[in-house]
Design a protein around this motif. Structure first.
Motif, PDB file in Angstrom:
ATOM      1  N   THR A  97      17.275  20.826  18.432  1.00  8.57           N
ATOM      2  CA  THR A  97      18.054  19.492  18.306  1.00  8.57           C
ATOM      3  C   THR A  97      17.227  18.565  19.132  1.00  8.57           C
ATOM      4  O   THR A  97      16.497  18.742  20.213  1.00  8.57           O
ATOM      5  CB  THR A  97      19.490  19.564  19.019  1.00  8.57           C
ATOM      6  OG1 THR A  97      19.521  19.981  20.279  1.00  8.57           O
ATOM      7  CG2 THR A  97      20.265  20.793  18.082  1.00  8.57           C
ATOM      8  N   ARG A 125      20.167  16.758  14.621  1.00  9.58           N
ATOM      9  CA  ARG A 125      20.237  15.973  15.770  1.00  9.58           C
ATOM     10  C   ARG A 125      21.185  16.416  16.911  1.00  9.58           C
ATOM     11  O   ARG A 125      20.531  16.428  18.051  1.00  9.58           O
ATOM     12  CB  ARG A 125      21.132  14.473  15.158  1.00  9.58           C
ATOM     13  CG  ARG A 125      21.195  13.426  16.267  1.00  9.58           C
ATOM     14  CD  ARG A 125      22.516  12.485  16.218  1.00  9.58           C
ATOM     15  NE  ARG A 125      23.951  13.477  16.359  1.00  9.58           N
ATOM     16  CZ  ARG A 125      24.990  12.939  16.183  1.00  9.58           C
ATOM     17  NH1 ARG A 125      25.018  11.770  15.830  1.00  9.58           N
ATOM     18  NH2 ARG A 125      25.998  13.461  16.493  1.00  9.58           N
ATOM     19  N   GLY A 126      21.862  17.286  16.832  1.00 14.07           N
ATOM     20  CA  GLY A 126      22.918  17.933  17.901  1.00 14.07           C
ATOM     21  C   GLY A 126      23.960  17.076  18.293  1.00 14.07           C
ATOM     22  O   GLY A 126      24.217  15.794  17.704  1.00 14.07           O
ATOM     23  N   ALA A 139      18.077  13.236  13.320  1.00 11.27           N
ATOM     24  CA  ALA A 139      17.398  14.624  12.617  1.00 11.27           C
ATOM     25  C   ALA A 139      16.240  14.114  11.865  1.00 11.27           C
ATOM     26  O   ALA A 139      15.078  14.681  11.786  1.00 11.27           O
ATOM     27  CB  ALA A 139      18.496  15.119  11.739  1.00 11.27           C
TER      28      ALA A 139
END
Length: 305
Positions: A97, A125-126, A139
């Motif tokens: 991420t 992305r996380g 992302a």
């Protein structure tokens, strides 16, 4: 009432004719992959490696390992990925991420993976730790960065029922297209429990001009209460017929496992009939349900063929 009968409301009579074909009669080649997470205790580590050893006999296309948004967990993921590759020879794909690392750190991580012959990554992305903080990368940006560092095989996330933070599904589709345009090789979906949800999502992706591979994420459910809680956080619909099936099974893990495996098998059956060839299983570090489902698909160790 059987699971198939409960799904009846979602499909036409003509469609059910296909559904009635036994899952073991599926003739096309099916590919699978499995997701694990880093263990927090020695006992959990033993469970993880027992699952890895059992599931590797099914010759998955790859296995992935998750991590949380902190460097300590990331380091554990990194080590497990290396161990899986070195001990089993399987293709191992770490989750990566960009929410908790800057571009220089991400480039360093990517180079380290590349230099250790780790060429597959799940780029995400996380989760944002504070909703008021705007991410410095998404992302698609991470995919572009990884492609600049090497010709990685990159999987990204897709959300058939819309990402919880997306304002609408059109925005979500635009985000997914950006990931593929940046160089992603495939998208693995969030889990779902209505096969038609995936099929409708696939149709929308085609209309959007997204022609990359969509791999359905399959979660065989054993702990139903935990599922309901997690599904509420991830915008995943749990159908009423599932509530009825699991009702009264709180203290009956064997029945819960049988129900979970049956639901997953039926869903894989429908999707296979609709041309889906690859499936990604969220194992929760346990092999029993995923192994049983894959066995029914004809994926068996050489000694059993």
């Amino acid at each position: 009432m059987s699971v198939i009968e409960k799904v009846d409301s979602y499909f036409s009579a003509q469609y059910l004719e296909k559904l009635n074909q036994h899952v073991a009669d599926i003739t096309q080649n099916v590919g699978v992959s499995f997701e694990f997470f880093p263990p927090a205790t020695e006992t959990m580590e033993q469970t993880l490696w027992g699952s890895i050893e059992r599931l590797k006999t099914l010759k998955p296309k790859f296995v992935s390992v998750t991590y949380g948004a902190n460097s300590g967990t990331r380091d554990r993921t990194h080590q497990i990925i290396k161990d899986i590759k070195n001990k089993t020879g399987m293709i191992a794909a770490p989750h990566l991420t960009c929410i908790d690392a800057d571009k220089d750190e991400l480039r360093q991580i990517a180079r380290d993976y590349w230099n250790n012959d780790i060429r597959s990554i799940v780029a995400l992305r996380g989760d944002i730790p504070n909703d008021s903080v705007k991410p410095h990368m998404y992302a698609a940006d991470l995919v572009s960065l990884l492609k600049e560092e090497g010709d990685f095989d990159i999987s990204v996330a897709a959300y058939p029922e819309k990402h919880p933070e997306a304002r609408d599904q059109q925005f979500d589709l635009d985000v997914l297209k950006n990931k593929f345009d940046a160089g992603a090789n495939r998208a693995i979906t969030q889990f779902f429990f209505d096969a038609e949800t995936f099929l409708r999502f696939r149709d929308k992706c085609v209309k959007q001009g997204i022609d990359g591979e969509l791999v359905p994420g399959i979660l065989p459910v054993s702990n139903y209460k935990t599922l309901v809680k997690f599904a509420g956080l991830t915008n995943v619909n749990v159908p009423d017929w599932m509530h009825k099936l699991y009702h009264g099974t709180d203290n009956d893990p064997m029945t819960r496992n049988l129900i979970g495996a049956t639901i997953a098998m039926d869903m894989v059956k429908v999707l296979s009939q609709e041309g889906v060839k690859d499936f990604h299983f969220y194992t929760l570090n346990r092999s029993d349900l995923s192994y049983a489902i894959c066995h029914s698909l004809g994926l068996r160790p050489d000694s059993e063929c």
